[in-house]
Design a protein around this motif. Structure first.
Motif, PDB file in Angstrom:
ATOM      1  N   CYS A  32       0.813  -1.229   0.000  1.00  0.00           N
ATOM      2  CA  CYS A  32       0.000   0.000   0.000  1.00  0.00           C
ATOM      3  C   CYS A  32       0.841   1.272   0.000  1.00  0.00           C
ATOM      4  O   CYS A  32       1.784   1.419   0.773  1.00  0.00           O
ATOM      5  CB  CYS A  32      -0.914   0.007   1.211  1.00  0.00           C
ATOM      6  SG  CYS A  32      -1.940   1.493   1.324  1.00  0.00           S
ATOM      7  N   LEU A  33       0.481   2.201  -0.872  1.00  0.00           N
ATOM      8  CA  LEU A  33       1.206   3.469  -0.999  1.00  0.00           C
ATOM      9  C   LEU A  33       0.369   4.665  -0.543  1.00  0.00           C
ATOM     10  O   LEU A  33       0.688   5.806  -0.867  1.00  0.00           O
ATOM     11  CB  LEU A  33       1.648   3.664  -2.454  1.00  0.00           C
ATOM     12  CG  LEU A  33       2.672   2.641  -2.973  1.00  0.00           C
ATOM     13  CD1 LEU A  33       2.889   2.805  -4.471  1.00  0.00           C
ATOM     14  CD2 LEU A  33       3.997   2.788  -2.246  1.00  0.00           C
ATOM     15  N   ALA A  34      -0.703   4.414   0.191  1.00  0.00           N
ATOM     16  CA  ALA A  34      -1.580   5.489   0.677  1.00  0.00           C
ATOM     17  C   ALA A  34      -2.205   6.262  -0.473  1.00  0.00           C
ATOM     18  O   ALA A  34      -2.288   7.494  -0.457  1.00  0.00           O
ATOM     19  CB  ALA A  34      -0.835   6.425   1.638  1.00  0.00           C
ATOM     20  N   CYS A  72      -5.055   4.544  -2.014  1.00  0.00           N
ATOM     21  CA  CYS A  72      -5.964   3.421  -2.222  1.00  0.00           C
ATOM     22  C   CYS A  72      -7.232   3.798  -2.969  1.00  0.00           C
ATOM     23  O   CYS A  72      -7.893   2.941  -3.540  1.00  0.00           O
ATOM     24  CB  CYS A  72      -6.355   2.821  -0.887  1.00  0.00           C
ATOM     25  SG  CYS A  72      -5.058   2.928   0.352  1.00  0.00           S
ATOM     26  N   GLN A 100       4.045   4.195  -8.152  1.00  0.00           N
ATOM     27  CA  GLN A 100       4.997   5.261  -7.930  1.00  0.00           C
ATOM     28  C   GLN A 100       6.213   4.967  -8.791  1.00  0.00           C
ATOM     29  O   GLN A 100       6.488   3.823  -9.141  1.00  0.00           O
ATOM     30  CB  GLN A 100       5.398   5.371  -6.454  1.00  0.00           C
ATOM     31  CG  GLN A 100       6.215   4.195  -5.954  1.00  0.00           C
ATOM     32  CD  GLN A 100       6.682   4.362  -4.508  1.00  0.00           C
ATOM     33  OE1 GLN A 100       6.399   5.358  -3.876  1.00  0.00           O
ATOM     34  NE2 GLN A 100       7.386   3.369  -4.004  1.00  0.00           N
ATOM     35  N   GLY A 130      13.777  11.534  -7.490  1.00  0.00           N
ATOM     36  CA  GLY A 130      13.086  11.168  -6.259  1.00  0.00           C
ATOM     37  C   GLY A 130      11.917  10.262  -6.584  1.00  0.00           C
ATOM     38  O   GLY A 130      12.027   9.382  -7.435  1.00  0.00           O
ATOM     39  N   ILE A 131      10.783  10.503  -5.914  1.00  0.00           N
ATOM     40  CA  ILE A 131       9.632   9.624  -6.058  1.00  0.00           C
ATOM     41  C   ILE A 131       8.426  10.427  -6.508  1.00  0.00           C
ATOM     42  O   ILE A 131       8.175  11.512  -6.001  1.00  0.00           O
ATOM     43  CB  ILE A 131       9.336   8.912  -4.720  1.00  0.00           C
ATOM     44  CG1 ILE A 131      10.458   7.909  -4.411  1.00  0.00           C
ATOM     45  CG2 ILE A 131       7.981   8.202  -4.751  1.00  0.00           C
ATOM     46  CD1 ILE A 131      10.358   7.248  -3.068  1.00  0.00           C
ATOM     47  N   TYR A 186       4.130   9.981  -7.735  1.00  0.00           N
ATOM     48  CA  TYR A 186       2.955   9.113  -7.817  1.00  0.00           C
ATOM     49  C   TYR A 186       2.237   9.304  -9.158  1.00  0.00           C
ATOM     50  O   TYR A 186       2.159  10.416  -9.668  1.00  0.00           O
ATOM     51  CB  TYR A 186       1.962   9.455  -6.696  1.00  0.00           C
ATOM     52  CG  TYR A 186       2.252   8.805  -5.368  1.00  0.00           C
ATOM     53  CD1 TYR A 186       3.554   8.527  -4.970  1.00  0.00           C
ATOM     54  CD2 TYR A 186       1.224   8.473  -4.493  1.00  0.00           C
ATOM     55  CE1 TYR A 186       3.813   7.940  -3.744  1.00  0.00           C
ATOM     56  CE2 TYR A 186       1.477   7.892  -3.254  1.00  0.00           C
ATOM     57  CZ  TYR A 186       2.775   7.631  -2.888  1.00  0.00           C
ATOM     58  OH  TYR A 186       3.023   7.053  -1.670  1.00  0.00           O
ATOM     59  N   GLU A 237      -1.527   8.260 -10.504  1.00  0.00           N
ATOM     60  CA  GLU A 237      -2.760   7.694  -9.964  1.00  0.00           C
ATOM     61  C   GLU A 237      -3.859   7.634 -11.000  1.00  0.00           C
ATOM     62  O   GLU A 237      -3.804   8.329 -12.015  1.00  0.00           O
ATOM     63  CB  GLU A 237      -3.203   8.538  -8.760  1.00  0.00           C
ATOM     64  CG  GLU A 237      -2.097   8.616  -7.716  1.00  0.00           C
ATOM     65  CD  GLU A 237      -2.404   9.536  -6.548  1.00  0.00           C
ATOM     66  OE1 GLU A 237      -2.132   9.145  -5.408  1.00  0.00           O
ATOM     67  OE2 GLU A 237      -2.909  10.647  -6.789  1.00  0.00           O
TER      68      GLU A 237
END
Ligand SMILES: Cc1cc2nc3c(=O)[nH]c(=O)nc-3n(C[C@H](O)[C@H](O)[C@H](O)COP(=O)(O)O)c2cc1C
Ligand code: SF4
Ligand code: FES
Lengths: 427, 164
Positions: free
Chosen positions: B123-125, B127, B134, B140-141, B143, B145
């Motif tokens: 889970c990557l928050a 949902c 990601q 860096g990182i 998302y 969606e």
């Protein structure tokens, strides 16, 4: 009612410091620092009935009151690890209403006599940490953080610290280890963080949502806050709604809203118009609730959800319709906990390993009846034996799914799929 | 060398913690060290151990414990699809399978040109915004969606042109 926590939904630019200030921002912090004693701030929060939103629901003011006055320095740590499957509320707060959260951190620090606070974010929240760093810099410039605030002797600095992928770091003592630059494994308690926390010093750890409530409580008072929600659970809560619903998302509602209202009124009903079969009220750590009429009409507050044999936890409501068998659901949750077990204690490290093997056998249809019984027995044996709650969490869905949905554990589950057996990195 | 390449960042990181608690800097320094190459090399381990006043084994343990640190090179972009419970209820497993099929790789595999590694993660928050993934890369990182397979392939094609 307008939002108290997700205020950006009413005031889109509330994350900008001048907009926040125009809407009363930092008045509560200023009031606390310039006109209240730390103890008075703690007393207001105590009287408000605010309970921790990170899962355990512990009264926030009482927690602050545990900080001893004879050991220094003190720290405040905001828990922004948010890794429970089904939980995505803290991220929305920090992305869109970051200043109210940071003001809450600041007030908590003043109340507990801390001059430094850390926000611990899960490593994946890299962009969120960048937002907070920017907001912290703006607050310093505007005189809300730094030395001699509002002309008093009080000084405060807030720092962000990024984790790097480990659910266990949401557990508060593992989180503190992680800030100290160690592996995120829970500490044996006592001592509790209130006495020996970060760097061995008295530390308050609070969830992001908990802290975001604090400016409003200080501004509007404990009675006002208590007038929202239920007697057992004061105030509002952000419910993270996910799974088989038409409109998944965060919903800020008073405690005591029913599951039915959340799922059907706010969430737009169940995917494909199917009946709801099961609800997990606290993410993957939840017992699974049989979604009958009684459950659907149960108010969502800490005490009422307990009557259903489950916990409200962080209020991460996962909706499951009747297209899914529960053996598939616990296959997912077991994979998660096997992966996230930190490996420090044997019952959890070995137990999650065995649960994974057994659920894989069930997925392959191997001797399902006996294997299910064995899985249930393994989960039961783990309970009350683990060093931290993660081990216990890993068994909740397993035992309740088997007990409450026995028909779903049969030789040919419609959607049972094998997952890949993967070793967790931590264990 | 981090101290030469990112002098300001290193200084900022160390300023976050009490002077006698330099070990706390190990995680942010590892994030920094990993940025460009996508993994932490031997030299960085030695340097970080020196800065933090801990042993190289201590640093290696941290890399070993936390899933976002890598000690070996993979694809320049790590595309990490959440297949955890909430996302799976909204088709994440099928999404992952299709993306891998279009790329001709297995989950965990890397495209032959070394551009993308596709992985299933927990889970990557995010949902409520499945399918999502990601991307861990040189910046860096980030998302991505409410994705579709087509949108994902477009993203990869664009990245192919941009990431050398
Ligand atoms: C395995 C595990 C994971 C946890 N994850 C989180 C988390 O992601 N966020 C959080 O706020 N609390 C989490 N907690 C609860 C924290 O340990 C702690 O109780 C909480 O941060 C206290 O804040 P509160 O009183 O404001 O809720 C977790 C606990 C356990 C055992
Ligand atoms: S219960 Fe699991 S996560 Fe908690 S300390 Fe034991 S092994 Fe680690
Ligand atoms: S379950 Fe996929 S982001 Fe939470």
């Amino acid at each position: 009612m307008s939002h108290l926590l997700l205020r950006h939904r009413d005031i889109p630019d509330i994350g900008e410091i001048d907009v926040y200030k125009k809407n009363g921002g930092f008045e509560a912090f200023k009031k606390a620092v310039t006109s209240m004693k730390p103890q008075e701030v703690t007393d207001v929060v105590k009287a408000s009935g605010l309970r921790g939103r990170g899962g355990a629901g512990f009264p926030t003011g009482i927690k602050w009151g545990f900080i001893p006055g004879n050991i220094w320095p003190h720290y405040v740590v905001a828990n922004a690890d948010e890794s429970e499957p089904g939980t995505f509320k803290d991220r929305e707060i920090m992305e869109s209403n970051p200043l109210q959260f940071l003001e809450g951190v600041a007030i908590a620090a003043f109340a507990t006599g801390a001059n430094a606070a850390y926000v611990y974010l899960r490593g994946e929240f890299w962009p969120v940490a960048a937002i907070l760093d920017e907001k912290i810099a703006e607050m310093e410039k505007a005189g809300f953080l730094g030395d001699k605030l509002f002309g008093t002797d009080y000084s405060l600095r807030i720092y962000t610290h990024l984790g790097a992928g480990a659910y266990i770091c949401g557990e508060e003592t593992a989180l503190l280890e992680s800030i100290e630059g160690k592996r995120g494994q829970p500490r044996i308690r006592p001592p509790f963080p209130a006495v020996a926390g970060l760097y061995g010093k008295p530390t308050v750890v609070n969830n992001v949502e908990t802290l975001t409530n604090v400016p409003l409580i200080v501004e509007k008072g404990a009675d006002w806050y208590r007038s929202l929600g239920t007697a057992d659970s004061a105030g509002v809560k952000i419910f993270s709604l996910s799974g088989h619903v038409n409109k998944p998302g965060n919903y800020e509602l008073p405690f005591g809203t029913t599951f039915r209202e959340l799922i059907y009124t706010y969430g737009g009903g169940v995917t494909d118009g199917r009946p709801v079969k099961a609800i997990m009220s606290a993410g993957a750590s939840s017992a699974v609730i049989v979604a009958d009429d009684k459950a659907l009409d149960t108010p969502m507050d800490y005490a009422s959800v307990r009557t259903l044999g489950a916990d409200l936890g962080s209020a991460s409501v996962i909706v499951i319709n009747d297209s899914v068998d529960m053996d598939w659901v616990i296959n997912k949750t077991i994979h998660f906990f096997k992966h996230e077990s930190c490996g420090k204690c044997t019952p959890c490290r070995e137990g999650t390993y065995w649960m994974l093997h057994l659920i894989e056998r069930i997925a392959l249809g191997e001797d399902v009846k006996a294997t299910t019984e064995l899985l249930h027995a393994v989960a039961k044996q783990m309970q009350n034996k683990c060093l931290c709650p993660l081990g216990e969490f890993s068994t909740m869905a397993v035992t309740t799914a088997i007990e409450r949905f026995p028909a779903d554990f049969k030789a040919s589950s419609s959607r049972a799929k094998t997952g890949t057996i993967e070793g967790g990195k931590h264990g | 060398m981090l101290a030469e390449k990112y002098p300001n960042e290193v200084k900022k990181i160390l300023a976050k913690y009490p002077p006698e608690r330099k070990q706390s800097a190990v995680m942010p320094l590892l994030h920094l060290a990993q940025l460009e190459a996508g993994f932490v090399d031997r030299h960085a381990v030695v340097e970080i151990a020196g800065i933090c006043g801990i042993t190289e084994t201590d640093v290696a343990e941290i890399i070993g414990f936390y899933t976002l640190y890598h000690d070996a090179p993979e694809g320049k972009l790590r595309l990490q699809v959440c297949t955890d419970i909430s996302c799976a209820l909204r088709g994440a497993d099928e999404f992952l399978a299709k993306v891998c099929e279009r790329l001709g790789i297995q989950p965990g595999g890397t495209t032959p040109d070394g551009l993308v590694t596709v992985e299933a993660v927990m889970c990557l928050a995010a949902c409520d915004k499945a399918p999502m993934f990601q991307v861990q890369g040189p910046d860096g990182i980030a998302y991505h969606e409410n994705m579709t397979v087509d949108k994902t392939m477009e993203f990869i094609e664009t990245a192919r042109k941009e990431v050398k």
